[in-house]
Scaffold this motif. Structure first.
Motif, PDB file in Angstrom:
ATOM      1  N   VAL A 246       0.854  -1.195   0.000  1.00 33.29           N
ATOM      2  CA  VAL A 246       0.000   0.000   0.000  1.00 33.29           C
ATOM      3  C   VAL A 246       0.882   1.235   0.000  1.00 33.29           C
ATOM      4  CG1 VAL A 246      -2.003  -1.055   1.084  1.00 33.29           C
ATOM      5  CG2 VAL A 246      -0.200  -0.121   2.529  1.00 33.29           C
ATOM      6  N   THR A 247       0.499   2.221  -0.791  1.00 28.58           N
ATOM      7  CA  THR A 247       1.245   3.472  -0.865  1.00 28.58           C
ATOM      8  C   THR A 247       0.379   4.613  -0.357  1.00 28.58           C
ATOM      9  OG1 THR A 247       0.569   3.823  -3.170  1.00 28.58           O
ATOM     10  CG2 THR A 247       2.666   2.709  -2.790  1.00 28.58           C
ATOM     11  N   GLY A 248       1.041   5.609   0.168  1.00 24.65           N
ATOM     12  CA  GLY A 248       0.330   6.766   0.699  1.00 24.65           C
ATOM     13  C   GLY A 248       1.105   7.396   1.828  1.00 24.65           C
ATOM     14  N   ARG A 249       0.619   8.520   2.299  1.00 29.46           N
ATOM     15  CA  ARG A 249       1.276   9.262   3.358  1.00 29.46           C
ATOM     16  C   ARG A 249       1.123   8.560   4.697  1.00 29.46           C
ATOM     17  NH1 ARG A 249       4.770  12.219   0.618  1.00 29.46           N
ATOM     18  NH2 ARG A 249       3.756  13.306  -1.121  1.00 29.46           N
ATOM     19  N   SER A 250       2.195   8.556   5.474  1.00 24.24           N
ATOM     20  CA  SER A 250       2.146   7.963   6.813  1.00 24.24           C
ATOM     21  C   SER A 250       1.127   8.668   7.695  1.00 24.24           C
ATOM     22  CB  SER A 250       3.527   8.020   7.465  1.00 24.24           C
ATOM     23  OG  SER A 250       4.442   7.202   6.774  1.00 24.24           O
ATOM     24  N   SER A 251       0.933   9.960   7.463  1.00 23.28           N
ATOM     25  CA  SER A 251      -0.046  10.705   8.258  1.00 23.28           C
ATOM     26  C   SER A 251      -1.461  10.200   8.037  1.00 23.28           C
ATOM     27  CB  SER A 251       0.030  12.195   7.919  1.00 23.28           C
ATOM     28  OG  SER A 251      -0.173  12.414   6.528  1.00 23.28           O
ATOM     29  N   ASN A 252      -1.705   9.553   6.898  1.00 23.45           N
ATOM     30  CA  ASN A 252      -3.047   9.041   6.593  1.00 23.45           C
ATOM     31  C   ASN A 252      -3.229   7.588   7.004  1.00 23.45           C
ATOM     32  OD1 ASN A 252      -3.708  11.513   5.421  1.00 23.45           O
ATOM     33  ND2 ASN A 252      -3.088  10.857   3.372  1.00 23.45           N
ATOM     34  N   ILE A 253      -2.203   6.768   6.830  1.00 26.35           N
ATOM     35  CA  ILE A 253      -2.385   5.322   7.047  1.00 26.35           C
ATOM     36  C   ILE A 253      -1.388   4.714   8.013  1.00 26.35           C
ATOM     37  CG2 ILE A 253      -3.470   4.954   4.799  1.00 26.35           C
ATOM     38  CD1 ILE A 253      -0.776   3.935   3.758  1.00 26.35           C
ATOM     39  N   GLY A 254      -0.431   5.513   8.484  1.00 28.29           N
ATOM     40  CA  GLY A 254       0.620   4.966   9.349  1.00 28.29           C
ATOM     41  C   GLY A 254       0.081   4.322  10.614  1.00 28.29           C
ATOM     42  N   ASP A 255      -0.849   4.993  11.280  1.00 27.35           N
ATOM     43  CA  ASP A 255      -1.377   4.453  12.534  1.00 27.35           C
ATOM     44  C   ASP A 255      -2.109   3.135  12.320  1.00 27.35           C
ATOM     45  OD1 ASP A 255      -0.307   6.622  13.762  1.00 27.35           O
ATOM     46  OD2 ASP A 255      -2.207   7.531  14.369  1.00 27.35           O
ATOM     47  N   ASP A 256      -2.824   3.015  11.197  1.00 29.36           N
ATOM     48  CA  ASP A 256      -3.546   1.764  10.916  1.00 29.36           C
ATOM     49  C   ASP A 256      -2.589   0.591  10.766  1.00 29.36           C
ATOM     50  OD1 ASP A 256      -6.264   2.900  10.690  1.00 29.36           O
ATOM     51  OD2 ASP A 256      -5.459   3.910   8.934  1.00 29.36           O
ATOM     52  N   ILE A 257      -1.451   0.837  10.128  1.00 29.28           N
ATOM     53  CA  ILE A 257      -0.464  -0.225   9.904  1.00 29.28           C
ATOM     54  C   ILE A 257       0.195  -0.643  11.214  1.00 29.28           C
ATOM     55  CG2 ILE A 257       1.733  -0.726   8.758  1.00 29.28           C
ATOM     56  CD1 ILE A 257       0.840   1.120   6.502  1.00 29.28           C
ATOM     57  N   ILE A 258       0.282   0.297  12.154  1.00 33.05           N
ATOM     58  CA  ILE A 258       0.980   0.045  13.412  1.00 33.05           C
ATOM     59  C   ILE A 258       0.064  -0.552  14.478  1.00 33.05           C
ATOM     60  CG2 ILE A 258       2.218   1.157  15.317  1.00 33.05           C
ATOM     61  CD1 ILE A 258       2.962   3.348  13.161  1.00 33.05           C
ATOM     62  N   THR A 259      -1.148  -0.029  14.584  1.00 29.52           N
ATOM     63  CA  THR A 259      -1.998  -0.321  15.743  1.00 29.52           C
ATOM     64  C   THR A 259      -3.051  -1.395  15.512  1.00 29.52           C
ATOM     65  OG1 THR A 259      -3.563   1.456  15.155  1.00 29.52           O
ATOM     66  CG2 THR A 259      -1.689   2.048  16.557  1.00 29.52           C
ATOM     67  N   HIS A 260      -3.213  -1.873  14.296  1.00 33.70           N
ATOM     68  CA  HIS A 260      -4.222  -2.906  14.034  1.00 33.70           C
ATOM     69  C   HIS A 260      -3.945  -4.135  14.914  1.00 33.70           C
ATOM     70  CE1 HIS A 260      -6.691  -5.877  11.985  1.00 33.70           C
ATOM     71  NE2 HIS A 260      -7.247  -4.905  11.273  1.00 33.70           N
ATOM     72  N   PRO A 261      -4.977  -4.682  15.560  1.00 34.64           N
ATOM     73  CA  PRO A 261      -4.756  -5.811  16.481  1.00 34.64           C
ATOM     74  C   PRO A 261      -4.117  -7.034  15.844  1.00 34.64           C
ATOM     75  CG  PRO A 261      -6.966  -4.903  16.748  1.00 34.64           C
ATOM     76  CD  PRO A 261      -6.381  -4.237  15.550  1.00 34.64           C
ATOM     77  N   ALA A 262      -4.280  -7.204  14.537  1.00 35.55           N
ATOM     78  CA  ALA A 262      -3.722  -8.384  13.876  1.00 35.55           C
ATOM     79  C   ALA A 262      -2.233  -8.244  13.588  1.00 35.55           C
ATOM     80  CB  ALA A 262      -4.468  -8.669  12.577  1.00 35.55           C
ATOM     81  N   VAL A 263      -1.684  -7.027  13.673  1.00 34.33           N
ATOM     82  CA  VAL A 263      -0.265  -6.812  13.375  1.00 34.33           C
ATOM     83  C   VAL A 263       0.566  -7.247  14.577  1.00 34.33           C
ATOM     84  CG1 VAL A 263       1.508  -5.086  12.891  1.00 34.33           C
ATOM     85  CG2 VAL A 263      -0.718  -4.950  11.748  1.00 34.33           C
ATOM     86  N   ARG A 264       1.403  -8.243  14.370  1.00 32.27           N
ATOM     87  CA  ARG A 264       2.217  -8.801  15.455  1.00 32.27           C
ATOM     88  C   ARG A 264       3.606  -8.182  15.541  1.00 32.27           C
ATOM     89  NH1 ARG A 264       1.633 -13.546  17.536  1.00 32.27           N
ATOM     90  NH2 ARG A 264       3.068 -12.579  19.039  1.00 32.27           N
ATOM     91  N   ALA A 265       4.044  -7.495  14.485  1.00 28.47           N
ATOM     92  CA  ALA A 265       5.380  -6.891  14.505  1.00 28.47           C
ATOM     93  C   ALA A 265       5.426  -5.732  13.523  1.00 28.47           C
ATOM     94  CB  ALA A 265       6.451  -7.921  14.156  1.00 28.47           C
ATOM     95  N   VAL A 266       6.224  -4.730  13.874  1.00 26.76           N
ATOM     96  CA  VAL A 266       6.470  -3.590  13.000  1.00 26.76           C
ATOM     97  C   VAL A 266       7.973  -3.419  12.868  1.00 26.76           C
ATOM     98  CG1 VAL A 266       6.185  -1.113  12.632  1.00 26.76           C
ATOM     99  CG2 VAL A 266       4.358  -2.422  13.753  1.00 26.76           C
TER     100      VAL A 266
END
Length: 526
Positions: A246-266
C-alpha cells in the motif's frame, strides 16, 4: 522493460516495451515516458500504478505523484493514496493467508525468493535506471542496489533452510527438551526512500522465509522501485495475501499499519522521531524493530594516511548525497594533521561532479526532495550562525538548465566546529561534513561518543593497538577501522546503539531472522 533510444533532429525520445515477466493489468495507462528536446520536457503521459492486496492490483480514488528529484517536471508515476479501508483489507488478507504460509515448506518459500531474485537480476539495468530517476542517486549505485537486493533474497532463501531451534541436555534420560522457532503472523514493513529497494528486501525476505505475511508501505518519495520488488514477488508466484503493498502518506495510514490488532510486529527504518512515535503507539504484544538516525564520526589519527582518510570522508559523507543513516557527518581529526587533512578533503570534494544521476560522469546527485533541500540549507545557515567556518561549498545550484529544476546543492565542509554546535550534534542527512580538532585519542573518543546517536563509527590509523582499543571504546553498533562509516554486509548483523535503534533485534545476516520468529520450548517425556 527495455528502453530503446531514438535521437532525431535533437529530439530525445524514450520508447518503452514490456517484457514477459510484467503484466499490463497493474498499470492503467500506456507505457509512455517523457519526451524531451535536449533536457527540456515536452509532453508526458504519466503511468498510473496500483496497490497490491490479496494477490490483486487495486486502484484508489485519490493518487499522488512521484517525481524525479533531478528534474521535478519529470513525473515518474502516479500512485494510490491508500486509506484505512485499503489498509484494513490488506491486513485482513495477510491474516487469512498466514496459516497456510506458516505451514508451507521452506523449500517452496525459498523458491519464490530465488525466482524473484532472478527477475530483478535479469532487469537490473532498467530497474537501476528507474531507481536513479526516482531517488536521485548515481546510476552505478542504482544498479548496484538492484543487484544487492537480489543477493539479499538469495541469502535468506539459503539461511531459511537451516534456521531452526535447539536441543538441550537434561538429567532425565527419558525426556527431550527442544525449542521451536515459529513465525509471528502479520508483519508491517515501513521503509525509507534512501535505499528504497534494498532496505525493504532485508526486512521482507527474512519475514517471508520464516513464514510470516507482510504489509509493506514504502516511502511516498520512492514508491515505484518498491513496487517493482512486489511485482517481482508476484511474478515469482507468491500466494495471494502473503505480501500486500500500500502506498500513501504515513499521516493518513501509518497508525492503521501500526496499531491494528492483527499486526504482530512492526519493522521500521527512518528518523529517530518517527521511530519513537511508532514505538509508543505499538501495543504491548506488537514487537518492534527500529533502525533510526545517526551522527557518525570518522576519527583521523596522527599516523593516518591523510589522502586515504580524506577519500574515506568523501565516500562516507558525500556519496548518496550524504543521505545515508551511516553517512560520515563528523570528522574528528588530531590537531597536528588537521590542516593537511582539510586541504586534502577540499581538494577531493572539488573534483566531484554534481548532476543528474543518470549521467555516468556524475558523482553526487540531487537531494531526494524539497524537504531535504530545505533542511540541508537551514543547517548550513545554522552552522554559520553558530560560528563554524564554512570552508567549502554549501550553495544551492540553480545557475544552469541542468540544475534549475532539481534539488542540487554543493557538498559543504565546516571547520572550527565545537562539539556542542547543532551541526555536530543533530542529524542533517545531507552532504555536510563538520571537522572537529582534538589533541588526543581520549578526547576524540569523548567527542565521538558525545551525541545521542550510536549507529556507525570509524577510525583511520596504522596502529593496531589504537584500532583495537577503538573497537572497545566507541559507542556504536557498527565499528570500522580504515574503512568508511557507510556500508554493511548482507550476511552480518546491522544496527545501532543509543537513539540509533531500539537495540532489540538486529537486521541483516542470520540475526536478522530472529526478529520475525518466536520461541516455543517443548518438553517431551517418554
Amino acid at each position: 522493460m527495455i528502453w530503446n533510444k531514438l535521437q532525431t533532429h535533437n529530439y530525445y525520445i524514450l520508447l518503452v516495451y514490456k517484457i514477459q515477466y510484467r503484466q499490463s493489468s497493474n498499470i492503467e495507462t500506456a507505457d509512455i515516458v517523457p519526451i524531451r528536446k535536449g533536457g527540456t520536457l515536452l509532453e508526458t503521459t504519466v503511468k498510473q500504478y496500483k496497490n497490491y492486496i490479496n494477490g490483486e492490483w487495486v486502484s484508489t480514488k485519490e493518487t499522488f505523484q512521484s517525481v524525479n528529484p533531478a528534474d521535478v517536471n519529470d513525473v515518474v508515476g502516479e500512485f494510490p493514496s491508500a486509506t484505512s479501508v485499503e489498509v484494513n483489507e490488506a491486513i485482513d488478507a495477510a491474516s487469512a493467508a498466514f496459516p497456510d504460509w506458516a505451514k508451507e515448506s521452506p523449500s517452496k518459500r525459498a523458491a519464490v525468493l530465488n525466482k524473484a531474485a532472478d527477475i530483478l537480476e535479469q532487469n537490473a539495468d532498467q530497474l537501476g535506471e528507474e531507481l536513479t530517476r526516482e531517488e536521485g542517486k548515481i546510476i552505478s549505485a542504482g544498479k548496484g542496489e538492484i543487484k544487492r537486493t537480489a543477493q539479499t533474497l538469495r541469502y535468506y532463501a539459503v539461511e531459511g533452510m537451516s534456521f531452526t531451534g535447539e536441543t538441550f541436555p537434561n538429567d532425565d534420560p527419558n525426556m527431550e527438551v527442544t525449542t521451536q522457532k515459529e513465525p509471528l503472523g502479520v508483519v508491517s514493513v515501513i521503509t525509507p526512500w534512501n535505499f528504497p529497494i534494498s532496505i525493504p528486501a532485508r526486512k521482507i525476505a527474512p519475514a517471508l522465509m520464516t513464514g510470516n505475511t507482510v504489509i509493506f508501505k514504502p516511502s511516498s518519495d520512492t514508491p515505484l522501485i518498491a513496487y517493482r520488488l512486489v511485482e517481482a514477488l508476484h511474478e515469482a508466484g507468491i500466494p495471494k495475501g502473503v505480501i500486500n503493498f500500500v502506498t500513501g502518506r504515513s499521516s493518513n495510514i501509518g497508525d492503521d499499519i501500526i496499531t491494528h490488532p492483527a499486526v504482530r510486529a512492526v519493522t521500521f527504518t527512518g528518523s529517530t522521531a518517527a521511530g519513537e512515535d511508532i514505538h509508543q503507539k505499538a501495543s504491548l504484544t506488537t514487537r518492534t524493530q527500529m533502525e533510526l538516525g545517526g551522527k557518525n564520526p570518522l576519527i583521523v589519527m596522527e599516523d593516518a594516511d591523510i589522502d586515504h582518510a580524506a577519500q574515506l570522508a568523501v565516500n562516507g559523507g558525500f556519496s548518496l548525497t550524504g543521505q545515508a543513516c551511516t553517512g560520515t557527518s563528523r570528522v574528528i581529526v588530531m590537531k597536528s594533521v588537521a590542516e593537511a587533512f582539510q586541504r586534502a578533503l577540499i581538494e577531493k570534494t572539488k573534483a566531484l561532479t554534481i548532476g543528474n544521476g543518470l549521467n555516468e560522469s556524475t558523482k553526487v546527485g540531487p537531494l531526494a526532495n524539497q524537504r531535504q533541500l530545505k533542511n540541508v540549507r537551514e543547517y548550513i545557515e545554522i552552522g554559520k550562525q553558530e560560528g563554524a567556518a564554512l570552508v567549502y561549498g554549501g550553495d544551492q545550484l540553480t545557475e544552469t538548465k541542468e540544475y534549475e529544476n532539481g534539488y542540487f546543492i554543493q557538498p559543504a565542509i565546516f571547520a572550527d566546529v565545537h562539539p556542542s554546535m547543532r551541526i555536530a550534534q543533530e542529524e542533517i542527512f545531507g552532504p555536510v561534513i563538520a571537522i572537529l580538532t582534538v589533541d588526543s585519542y581520549e578526547e576524540a573518543i569523548q567527542v565521538a561518543n558525545g551525541v545521542e546517536y550510536g549507529l556507525s563509527a570509524a577510525i583511520v590509523t596504522n596502529d593496531i593497538k589504537t584500532a583495537n582499543q577503538f573497537t572497545k571504546d566507541i559507542e556504536a553498533g557498527t565499528v570500522k577501522v580504515n574503512r568508511t562509516t557507510t556500508g554493511n554486509l548482507i550476511n552480518a548483523p546491522f544496527g545501532g546503539l543509543k537513539k540509533s535503534s531500539t537495540s532489540t533485534f538486529r537486521e541483516s545476516g542470520r540475526a536478522g531472522m530472529e526478529f520475525f520468529t518466536q520461541i516455543k520450548t517443548v518438553y517431551v517425556g517418554y
